[in-house]
Motif scaffolding. Structure first.
Motif, mmCIF file in Angstrom:
data_model
loop_
_atom_site.group_PDB
_atom_site.id
_atom_site.type_symbol
_atom_site.label_atom_id
_atom_site.label_comp_id
_atom_site.label_asym_id
_atom_site.label_seq_id
_atom_site.Cartn_x
_atom_site.Cartn_y
_atom_site.Cartn_z
ATOM 1 N N GLU A 120 1.050 -1.212 -0.200
ATOM 2 C CA GLU A 120 -0.169 -0.055 -0.426
ATOM 3 C C GLU A 120 1.231 1.537 0.189
ATOM 4 O O GLU A 120 1.825 1.317 0.951
ATOM 5 N N SER A 126 1.936 5.484 0.551
ATOM 6 C CA SER A 126 1.071 6.316 1.130
ATOM 7 C C SER A 126 0.847 7.591 0.446
ATOM 8 O O SER A 126 2.039 8.187 -0.772
ATOM 9 N N GLY A 127 -0.446 8.288 0.832
ATOM 10 C CA GLY A 127 -0.629 9.877 0.099
ATOM 11 C C GLY A 127 -0.653 9.871 -1.083
ATOM 12 O O GLY A 127 -1.180 8.942 -1.249
ATOM 13 N N PRO A 128 -0.634 10.818 -2.031
ATOM 14 C CA PRO A 128 -1.149 11.178 -2.934
ATOM 15 C C PRO A 128 -0.438 10.108 -4.291
ATOM 16 O O PRO A 128 -0.432 9.614 -5.056
ATOM 17 N N LEU A 129 1.681 9.720 -3.196
ATOM 18 C CA LEU A 129 1.880 9.554 -4.478
ATOM 19 C C LEU A 129 1.624 7.955 -3.933
ATOM 20 O O LEU A 129 1.966 7.213 -4.623
ATOM 21 N N GLY A 130 0.532 7.540 -3.718
ATOM 22 C CA GLY A 130 0.573 5.892 -2.982
ATOM 23 C C GLY A 130 -0.479 5.825 -3.977
ATOM 24 O O GLY A 130 -0.334 4.395 -4.426
ATOM 25 N N THR A 131 -0.963 7.203 -4.973
ATOM 26 C CA THR A 131 -1.857 6.108 -6.024
ATOM 27 C C THR A 131 -0.653 5.677 -7.353
ATOM 28 O O THR A 131 -0.943 5.119 -8.957
ATOM 29 N N GLY A 186 4.715 1.639 -1.604
ATOM 30 C CA GLY A 186 5.201 1.896 -0.242
ATOM 31 C C GLY A 186 5.801 0.614 0.252
ATOM 32 O O GLY A 186 6.246 -0.173 -1.396
#
Lengths: 112, 430
Positions: free
Chosen positions: B92, B94-99, B103
């Motif tokens: 998974e 994290s944050g907007p970078l996670g799209t 991680g």
């Protein structure tokens, strides 16, 4: 002594060897070669990319014979290698100065 | 008496087995068996499949180097995947970078064990996905065959896997913005976008950046041994059942659909390629037939779990013709040296597949309808996803090439190229 070099169609090699054996010539050297004379090459296409292949596979026979057997040998090769079509090949004849058999140092005609 | 006891024990065993099969911590042994088998099949696509397919197409002085370029991915990508690749793809984010990228939750395979992920062990899922991470960069090597330094190849591919492939997987399959519940839901069952567009477009950029081989196109560079290429292509075909059908992640009806679609797409593409080749070049060639098969397999990949078998016939046939034209006409017109047609087969075939998946998707198969079922949005999404992948792969590949070029150069020296990569890069001859 003469050297006979014959460039022939690869599929005629067995016929020529049989014929030469028939007149008692059984020592020779065979090369796989590529070349062309008047015969044009053919076209090959790989994924739409066209290549003119003008060097075609041939077989070269090299035989050294005593001078009195040259005509007989050349005629035998010509007869047995001929199909009558363009691309049958050519025969070249040249002088040989000396020959030595390595095993026992015999010279010239005796070495053939 | 003893016999009876044995019979009873055997009977008990038979009764107990299916119970154990489903009750083992939520793992379905049938599913697990199929995905492990599929993993092996997909590995076989790279070695020996792709290595033979590509190896047969180059000149004799480069065959070992070409096979090595595919084979080394089986080692390099495996180690990267184990250390952080799987995590960047599937952990998974994290944050907007996670799209865009996963991680570090699964770094060093932390938390990836025998416990179920769906109906199969998490390790099975991880290793199945690894095989895709191996073949994708290997596909690119066809574009720069016969001229790239082995050392530069290693650095380039390590960076490409990290910057392009792992994030691509995350975006489409790992919960990123092109996943089913993301902002731009794309249908990509087994890797039309993730694997084939990404590798194919990167291949084109590399062919353009590295430049032509010495002597291209005036010198005759005909394939040295098409027998190898034939065997390689047939191994790819067989391996592709694992690639597509295994992507069902279960041994279920959907796996059967994907299996059949794979076969149908490949078959129709062979006929499509041979038809147009026969008309245009005068003869139907063996190389054309097997290249058509690969093009069809590529195109049916994203569609295989979303369309019906008859749709696959159409997708394959179209891919066979379009890929032929892109290689025989477009490549010849622009004159770039995509040596073994990595772009022409994978970039173009992958794009055809991505678009046609948006056209032919059926609710009854994968739960989503496409253009033919009155859902033009799916076609738009798939087109958008393909376009984004084109741009992302092209830009990222260009930047990585710049970096590697500045650090160590990309091409072998002229003398090494003429001598051949087998001798100059590996010190051996076939």
């Amino acid at each position: 002594m003469k050297k006979i070099e014959a460039v022939i169609q690869p599929f005629k090699l067995d016929d020529v060897r049989e014929a030469l054996k028939g007149i008692g010539i059984d020592g020779m050297t065979i090369y796989d070669v590529r070349g062309h004379g008047r015969q044009k090459g053919h076209k090959e296409v790989y994924r739409g990319q066209e290549y003119e292949v003008d060097l075609l596979p041939k077989v070269k026979i090299e035989a050294i014979v005593s001078s009195d057997r040259v005509d007989e040998t050349v005629n035998t090769i010509v007869e047995s290698a001929r199909t009558g079509k363009i691309g049958d090949g050519k025969v070249f004849i040249s002088d040989i100065a000396e020959a030595v058999r390595i095993r026992n140092s015999e010279h010239d005609d005796e070495a053939l | 008496m003893r016999k009876t006891t044995i019979y009873c024990l055997v009977l008990l065993g038979l009764l107990a087995t299916p119970v154990a099969a489903v009750a083992q911590d939520g793992i379905d042994t049938g599913d697990n068996a199929w995905i492990l088998t599929s993993s092996a099949l997909v590995l076989m696509m790279t070695g020996p499949g792709l290595a033979l397919f590509y190896g047969g197409l180059v000149r004799k002085k480069n065959i070992l180097a070409t096979m090595m370029q595919s084979f080394i991915m089986m080692a390099l990508m495996t180690v990267l995947w184990a250390i952080y690749g799987y995590s960047l793809a599937f952990a998974e984010g994290s944050g907007p970078l996670g799209t865009f990228v996963g991680g570090f939750g699964h770094v060093f395979l932390n938390g990836v064990g025998m416990e179920p992920n769906g109906s199969i062990p998490h390790l099975t899922f991880m290793v199945f996905q690894l095989m895709f991470a191996i073949i994708t960069p290997a596909l690119i090597t066809g574009a720069f065959a016969e001229r790239m330094k082995f050392s530069s190849l290693l650095l380039f591919m390590a960076l490409w896997g990290t910057v392009v492939y792992f994030p691509m997987v995350h975006m489409v399959w790992g919960g990123g913005f092109m996943s089913p519940d993301g902002a731009l839901p794309c249908l990509d069952f087994a890797g039309g976008t993730v694997v084939h567009i990404s590798s194919g477009v990167s291949a084109l950029v590399m062919a353009l950046y590295l430049g032509k081989r010495i002597g291209f196109p005036s010198e005759v560079m005909r394939p040295q041994n098409l027998t190898f290429s034939f065997v390689g292509a047939c191994l790819l075909w067989v391996g592709w059942f694992g690639f597509n059908s295994g992507s069902a992640l279960a041994a279920d009806g959907l796996a059967a659909v994907a299996f059949v679609n794979t076969q149908f797409g490949a078959a129709a593409a062979v006929l499509g390629w041979l038809l147009i080749e026969w008309i245009r070049d005068g003869k139907p060639s063996m190389l054309g037939g097997v290249t058509g098969a690969v093009a069809g397999l590529v195109a049916v990949t994203p569609a295989s779990g979303f369309v019906g078998p008859m749709d696959s016939l159409v997708i394959g046939f179209v891919a066979g013709i379009v890929c032929y034209l892109s290689i025989a006409v477009v490549k010849a017109k622009f004159g770039y040296d995509d040596s073994l047609d990595a772009f022409g087969v994978h970039g173009v075939g992958g794009t055809v597949g991505a678009l046609l998946t948006g056209v032919f998707a059926r609710v009854a198969i994968g739960g989503t309808g496409g253009l033919v079922e009155g859902n033009p949005m799916q076609f738009v999404n798939n087109t958008g996803g393909a376009l984004l992948t084109w741009v992302f792969a092209a830009v990222a590949t260009f930047v990585i090439l710049k970096i590697v070029d500045a650090m160590m150069g990309l091409r072998v020296s002229e003398a090494d190229e003429i001598e051949g990569l087998d001798i100059s890069q590996h010190g051996e001859e076939a």
